[in-house]
Write a protein that holds these residues in place. Structure first.
Motif, PDB file in Angstrom:
ATOM      1  N   THR A 128       0.844  -1.195   0.000  1.00 20.37           N
ATOM      2  CA  THR A 128       0.000   0.000   0.000  1.00 20.37           C
ATOM      3  C   THR A 128       0.877   1.243   0.000  1.00 20.37           C
ATOM      4  O   THR A 128       1.793   1.354   0.822  1.00 20.37           O
ATOM      5  N   VAL A 129       0.610   2.153  -0.919  1.00 21.70           N
ATOM      6  CA  VAL A 129       1.335   3.416  -1.015  1.00 21.70           C
ATOM      7  C   VAL A 129       0.338   4.565  -0.910  1.00 21.70           C
ATOM      8  O   VAL A 129      -0.682   4.581  -1.607  1.00 21.70           O
ATOM      9  N   ASP A 130       0.616   5.509  -0.016  1.00 19.06           N
ATOM     10  CA  ASP A 130      -0.182   6.722   0.129  1.00 19.06           C
ATOM     11  C   ASP A 130       0.803   7.888   0.203  1.00 19.06           C
ATOM     12  O   ASP A 130       1.159   8.364   1.267  1.00 19.06           O
ATOM     13  N   SER A 131       1.261   8.312  -0.966  1.00 19.93           N
ATOM     14  CA  SER A 131       2.360   9.254  -1.050  1.00 19.93           C
ATOM     15  C   SER A 131       1.932  10.527  -1.771  1.00 19.93           C
ATOM     16  O   SER A 131       0.738  10.766  -1.982  1.00 19.93           O
ATOM     17  N   LEU A 132       2.918  11.332  -2.142  1.00 21.60           N
ATOM     18  CA  LEU A 132       2.661  12.624  -2.770  1.00 21.60           C
ATOM     19  C   LEU A 132       3.597  12.841  -3.951  1.00 21.60           C
ATOM     20  O   LEU A 132       4.739  12.390  -3.950  1.00 21.60           O
ATOM     21  N   ALA A 133       3.095  13.560  -4.937  1.00 19.84           N
ATOM     22  CA  ALA A 133       3.920  14.113  -6.006  1.00 19.84           C
ATOM     23  C   ALA A 133       3.807  15.621  -5.948  1.00 19.84           C
ATOM     24  O   ALA A 133       2.798  16.170  -5.484  1.00 19.84           O
ATOM     25  N   PHE A 134       4.850  16.305  -6.412  1.00 15.56           N
ATOM     26  CA  PHE A 134       4.886  17.766  -6.385  1.00 15.56           C
ATOM     27  C   PHE A 134       5.044  18.255  -7.828  1.00 15.56           C
ATOM     28  O   PHE A 134       6.172  18.414  -8.317  1.00 15.56           O
TER      29      PHE A 134
ATOM     30  N   THR B 262       9.930 -11.551  -3.956  1.00 17.15           N
ATOM     31  CA  THR B 262      10.483 -12.089  -2.709  1.00 17.15           C
ATOM     32  C   THR B 262       9.468 -12.222  -1.580  1.00 17.15           C
ATOM     33  O   THR B 262       9.723 -12.938  -0.611  1.00 17.15           O
ATOM     34  N   ALA B 263       8.319 -11.553  -1.657  1.00 19.49           N
ATOM     35  CA  ALA B 263       7.363 -11.537  -0.550  1.00 19.49           C
ATOM     36  C   ALA B 263       6.709 -12.897  -0.347  1.00 19.49           C
ATOM     37  O   ALA B 263       6.423 -13.616  -1.319  1.00 19.49           O
ATOM     38  N   GLU B 264       6.454 -13.216   0.904  1.00 23.47           N
ATOM     39  CA  GLU B 264       5.692 -14.407   1.237  1.00 23.47           C
ATOM     40  C   GLU B 264       4.229 -14.038   1.411  1.00 23.47           C
ATOM     41  O   GLU B 264       3.852 -12.860   1.397  1.00 23.47           O
ATOM     42  N   SER B 265       3.393 -15.058   1.607  1.00 24.00           N
ATOM     43  CA  SER B 265       1.949 -14.877   1.480  1.00 24.00           C
ATOM     44  C   SER B 265       1.365 -13.867   2.459  1.00 24.00           C
ATOM     45  O   SER B 265       0.415 -13.154   2.123  1.00 24.00           O
ATOM     46  N   ARG B 266       1.947 -13.767   3.665  1.00 23.69           N
ATOM     47  CA  ARG B 266       1.368 -12.874   4.665  1.00 23.69           C
ATOM     48  C   ARG B 266       2.148 -11.574   4.826  1.00 23.69           C
ATOM     49  O   ARG B 266       1.893 -10.797   5.749  1.00 23.69           O
ATOM     50  N   ASP B 267       3.068 -11.312   3.941  1.00 22.59           N
ATOM     51  CA  ASP B 267       3.830 -10.071   4.012  1.00 22.59           C
ATOM     52  C   ASP B 267       2.939  -8.868   3.695  1.00 22.59           C
ATOM     53  O   ASP B 267       2.022  -8.953   2.867  1.00 22.59           O
ATOM     54  N   GLU B 268       3.232  -7.750   4.337  1.00 25.09           N
ATOM     55  CA  GLU B 268       2.488  -6.520   4.077  1.00 25.09           C
ATOM     56  C   GLU B 268       3.378  -5.315   4.326  1.00 25.09           C
ATOM     57  O   GLU B 268       4.118  -5.270   5.307  1.00 25.09           O
ATOM     58  N   VAL B 269       3.320  -4.347   3.423  1.00 21.03           N
ATOM     59  CA  VAL B 269       4.116  -3.126   3.525  1.00 21.03           C
ATOM     60  C   VAL B 269       3.202  -1.931   3.290  1.00 21.03           C
ATOM     61  O   VAL B 269       2.387  -1.936   2.359  1.00 21.03           O
ATOM     62  N   GLN B 270       3.343  -0.916   4.143  1.00 16.53           N
ATOM     63  CA  GLN B 270       2.618   0.350   3.979  1.00 16.53           C
ATOM     64  C   GLN B 270       3.630   1.486   3.940  1.00 16.53           C
ATOM     65  O   GLN B 270       4.478   1.606   4.835  1.00 16.53           O
ATOM     66  N   LEU B 271       3.556   2.333   2.913  1.00 17.42           N
ATOM     67  CA  LEU B 271       4.461   3.466   2.744  1.00 17.42           C
ATOM     68  C   LEU B 271       3.633   4.735   2.606  1.00 17.42           C
ATOM     69  O   LEU B 271       2.712   4.800   1.781  1.00 17.42           O
ATOM     70  N   THR B 272       3.978   5.744   3.400  1.00 11.79           N
ATOM     71  CA  THR B 272       3.157   6.943   3.474  1.00 11.79           C
ATOM     72  C   THR B 272       4.025   8.196   3.435  1.00 11.79           C
ATOM     73  O   THR B 272       5.093   8.237   4.036  1.00 11.79           O
ATOM     74  N   ALA B 273       3.555   9.221   2.724  1.00  8.76           N
ATOM     75  CA  ALA B 273       4.180  10.546   2.761  1.00  8.76           C
ATOM     76  C   ALA B 273       3.080  11.587   2.897  1.00  8.76           C
ATOM     77  O   ALA B 273       2.055  11.501   2.217  1.00  8.76           O
ATOM     78  N   ARG B 274       3.283  12.558   3.767  1.00  9.99           N
ATOM     79  CA  ARG B 274       2.310  13.649   3.941  1.00  9.99           C
ATOM     80  C   ARG B 274       3.062  14.912   4.318  1.00  9.99           C
ATOM     81  O   ARG B 274       4.156  14.858   4.894  1.00  9.99           O
ATOM     82  N   THR B 275       2.500  16.067   3.987  1.00  9.69           N
ATOM     83  CA  THR B 275       3.124  17.325   4.365  1.00  9.69           C
ATOM     84  C   THR B 275       2.761  17.641   5.810  1.00  9.69           C
ATOM     85  O   THR B 275       1.612  17.514   6.217  1.00  9.69           O
TER      86      THR B 275
END
Length: 278
Positions: free
Chosen positions: A80-86, A127-140
């Motif tokens: 999951t990615v919740d990031s920003l572009a400028f 490379t991820a296994e079945s239960r792997d989860e990653v969240q990446l977030t950027a906010r001002t």
């Protein structure tokens, strides 16, 4: 606060991962012969509130998506990615992208095989296994016409690990010079001891404010002593210092934030990073 992973009966709570420095990423993106910083008599922090100054800040566009591994059925790894572009500021957009990608790599002995979110996604699906989860977030966190302060957060759970990993990093961006500002850029020459002293005093006040939650202050101080930090962000009210879970307090206290008012930092910060006197 970083959004928590979905609850599960078998997944333990996330535990901390130290914040990753982004100064090297900023230097990698900077062009040779980049324009110098602002003049000392030009304040980059106006004496106005964030609600006013953010209207003058850089325009942002969301970069938001959530995916499972292509072709996977049943229990699948998730990203999951919740990031920003400028828009109009590709170097800042690229820096945020690079920094979030770097925050996913935990092997201190070897370089990551990717340096962008697209590269990380391709690597993760392999490379991820079945239960792997990653969240990446950027906010001002703060912005005006001259400065943009971005908070970057990463949370990872990898199958088989006893705990997840989290990290948070504050990025101060000079809009005109188009470069990231490290704490050394913000502080006056030789002022690091004075900054740490101001931070220590704010830490003591913060503990006093939470006295009701501390059973034994002496024991707490031994287990969770004061620690200096380079993870700082400029705001309209002062310098924000953000810690990781477990860094200066128990996990249940989350990611503590201390705010050092500007009046305690005159002579400590370079003049251009102080609001004008009113």
């Amino acid at each position: 606060m970083l959004p928590m992973l979905p609850p599960s009966d078998t997944r333990p709570p996330l535990s901390p991962r130290p914040a990753l420095p982004i100064a090297a990423l900023a230097l990698a993106l900077a062009l040779a012969g980049c324009a110098g910083g602002p003049q000392d008599n030009l304040s980059l922090v106006p004496a106005r509130l964030d609600q006013q100054t953010r209207q003058d800040g850089l325009f942002t566009q969301p970069v938001k998506w959530s995916r499972e591994r292509p072709g996977c059925q049943g229990e699948c790894p998730k990203l999951t990615v919740d990031s920003l572009a400028f828009p109009g500021h590709p170097r800042l957009t690229e820096l945020v992208d690079h920094a979030l990608a770097a925050m996913t790599w935990v092997d201190a002995q070897n370089a990551a095989p990717y340096d962008t979110l697209a590269g990380f996604e391709a690597y993760y699906w392999k490379t991820a296994e079945s239960r792997d989860e990653v969240q990446l977030t950027a906010r001002t966190r703060y912005r005006n016409e001259r400065l943009t302060v971005v908070e970057l957060d990463a949370a990872q759970y990898r199958t088989g690990m006893a705990h997840g990993m989290t990290g948070s990093q504050l990025l101060n961006w000079d809009n005109a010079a188009e470069k990231a500002l490290t704490i050394d850029n913000l502080l006056a020459p030789g002022a690091r001891p004075a900054f740490d002293a101001a931070l220590r005093a704010e830490h003591a006040r913060w503990l006093d404010q939470h006295a009701d939650a501390i059973d034994n202050r002496d024991t707490f101080d031994r287990m969770w002593p004061f620690a200096p930090s380079d993870n700082v962000g400029l705001t309209d009210l002062g310098v924000l210092v953000k810690y990781q879970p477990y860094e200066i307090a128990p996990y249940a206290w989350g990611q503590p934030e201390l705010l050092i008012p500007y009046e305690h930092l005159r002579g400590v910060l370079r003049p251009q990073f102080l609001p004008p006197r009113t």
